[in-house]
Design an enzyme around this catalytic site. Structure first.
Site, PDB file in Angstrom:
ATOM      1  CE  LYS A 216      -2.380  -0.940   3.767  1.00 43.45           C
ATOM      2  NZ  LYS A 216      -1.747  -2.214   4.171  1.00 43.45           N
TER       3      LYS A 216
ATOM      4  NE  ARG B 285      -4.364  -1.248   9.913  1.00 42.79           N
ATOM      5  CZ  ARG B 285      -3.272  -0.704   9.367  1.00 42.79           C
ATOM      6  NH1 ARG B 285      -3.293   0.517   8.897  1.00 42.79           N
ATOM      7  NH2 ARG B 285      -2.166  -1.409   9.284  1.00 42.79           N
TER       8      ARG B 285
ATOM      9  NE  ARG C 194       7.170  -2.760   5.780  1.00 37.26           N
ATOM     10  CZ  ARG C 194       5.865  -2.519   5.884  1.00 37.26           C
ATOM     11  NH1 ARG C 194       5.145  -2.217   4.822  1.00 37.26           N
ATOM     12  NH2 ARG C 194       5.279  -2.607   7.056  1.00 37.26           N
TER      13      ARG C 194
ATOM     14  NE  ARG D 209       6.243  -0.321   9.967  1.00 33.51           N
ATOM     15  CZ  ARG D 209       5.035  -0.307   9.412  1.00 33.51           C
ATOM     16  NH1 ARG D 209       4.859   0.247   8.227  1.00 33.51           N
ATOM     17  NH2 ARG D 209       4.004  -0.831  10.026  1.00 33.51           N
TER      18      ARG D 209
HETATM   19  P1  AMP Z   1       0.778   0.559   9.001  1.00 32.03           P
HETATM   20  O1  AMP Z   1       1.950   1.472   8.803  1.00 32.03           O
HETATM   21  O2  AMP Z   1      -0.410   0.937   8.171  1.00 32.03           O
HETATM   22  O3  AMP Z   1       1.134  -0.896   8.865  1.00 32.03           O
HETATM   23  O4  AMP Z   1       0.308   0.755  10.526  1.00 32.03           O
HETATM   24  C1  AMP Z   1       1.170   0.441  11.598  1.00 32.03           C
HETATM   25  C2  AMP Z   1       0.400   0.287  12.895  1.00 32.03           C
HETATM   26  O5  AMP Z   1      -0.261   1.528  13.212  1.00 32.03           O
HETATM   27  C3  AMP Z   1      -0.709  -0.749  12.866  1.00 32.03           C
HETATM   28  O6  AMP Z   1      -0.234  -2.059  13.110  1.00 32.03           O
HETATM   29  C4  AMP Z   1      -1.620  -0.240  13.983  1.00 32.03           C
HETATM   30  O7  AMP Z   1      -1.063  -0.515  15.251  1.00 32.03           O
HETATM   31  C5  AMP Z   1      -1.545   1.272  13.775  1.00 32.03           C
HETATM   32  N1  AMP Z   1      -2.582   1.757  12.826  1.00 32.03           N
HETATM   33  C6  AMP Z   1      -2.344   2.338  11.606  1.00 32.03           C
HETATM   34  N2  AMP Z   1      -3.508   2.679  11.016  1.00 32.03           N
HETATM   35  C7  AMP Z   1      -4.488   2.320  11.877  1.00 32.03           C
HETATM   36  C8  AMP Z   1      -5.910   2.391  11.827  1.00 32.03           C
HETATM   37  N3  AMP Z   1      -6.570   2.909  10.771  1.00 32.03           N
HETATM   38  N4  AMP Z   1      -6.599   1.915  12.900  1.00 32.03           N
HETATM   39  C9  AMP Z   1      -5.968   1.392  13.969  1.00 32.03           C
HETATM   40  N5  AMP Z   1      -4.635   1.282  14.073  1.00 32.03           N
HETATM   41  C10 AMP Z   1      -3.891   1.733  13.035  1.00 32.03           C
END
Ligand code: AMP
Length: 225
Positions: free
Chosen positions: A21, A96, A135, A168
């Site tokens: 994404k 989400r 990654r 990360r």
């Molecule tokens: P990502 O970078 O999109 O993989 O997000 C990393 C982490 O941020 C996720 O594993 C969640 O802990 C938190 N997170 C990101 N977006 C959301 C969302 N829309 N709702 C809840 N937690 C989120």
């Protein structure tokens, strides 16, 4: 009466962690200048800066669980109300949950707007694991690389801004499993919702980033600009 769609394009990128994404969002933004909003990036920035929000969510993000809807919802409500979001946006990592999708619909309805498309990127879980463990992300600009599939020109250095690449902390074994569990349980139901709404486009996320982008550009009008 049909909603006034307003100016700009409003897209959502949907898919499990590691399907690409962020990579595709960066490419779409580069091509058509659409504002990229990643809730993961916003939350990580708040954590890095030691902001009150960051202190509230740090442990949750570290565990790979979803941050409560009320917190993420408030972040997005504020972000989408800024002037730069008036002309459209590309959401990456939001919504989400069903509650977040409801909130987004509500924010848009108040502005007389609707979503244009939800682009779902699909990759098998075995490949996702391989992608997430390899990654590397830029600590400065957030650009995403992979130790085998998308290597930077100079190892450990971001091609885009010269910043340091790092792994990360949530891209490791147990946390990845938790993030995939959260995706299956809480996010995957959105696929059917957006399909029923006639907004869903599903794209095969296998292969190189440029190949995936081409597949997205085939189905989303205006991306070849
Ligand atoms: P990502 O970078 O999109 O993989 O997000 C990393 C982490 O941020 C996720 O594993 C969640 O802990 C938190 N997170 C990101 N977006 C959301 C969302 N829309 N709702 C809840 N937690 C989120």
């Amino acid at each position: 009466m049909e909603a006034d769609r307003g100016g700009g394009t409003r897209l959502v990128l949907l898919g499990a962690p590691g399907v690409g994404k962020g990579t595709q969002a960066a490419e779409i933004t580069r091509r058509i200048g659409l504002l990229h909003i990643s809730t993961g990036d916003l939350l990580r920035a708040a954590i890095r800066e030691g902001a009150p929000l960051g202190r509230q969510v740090a442990a949750i993000v570290e565990r790979g669980e979803l941050v409560p809807d009320a917190l993420v919802g408030a972040v997005m409500e504020e972000r989408l109300s800024r002037p730069d979001a008036a002309d459209g946006f590309l959401l990456d990592g939001f919504p989400r949950t069903v509650a977040q999708a409801d909130l987004l619909d509500g924010i848009l309805a108040k502005r007389g707007q609707v979503l244009d498309r939800v682009i779902r990127i699909e990759v098998a879980e075995a490949e996702i694991l391989d992608r997430l463990t390899g990654r590397r992300s830029c600590g400065q600009c957030g650009a995403v690389f992979h130790v085998r599939y998308n290597r930077p020109a100079v190892e450990g250095i971001c091609d885009r801004c010269g910043g340091p690449l790092r792994q990360r902390s949530d891209d490791t074994g147990r946390v990845i499993a938790e993030r995939l569990r959260a995706y299956r349980g809480q996010t995957a139901p959105l696929i059917l919702r957006y399909q029923k709404a006639g907004l869903l486009l599903t794209v095969d996320g296998r292969g190189r980033p440029a190949e995936v982008f081409d597949r997205i550009a085939e189905v989303v009008p205006g991306l070849r600009g």
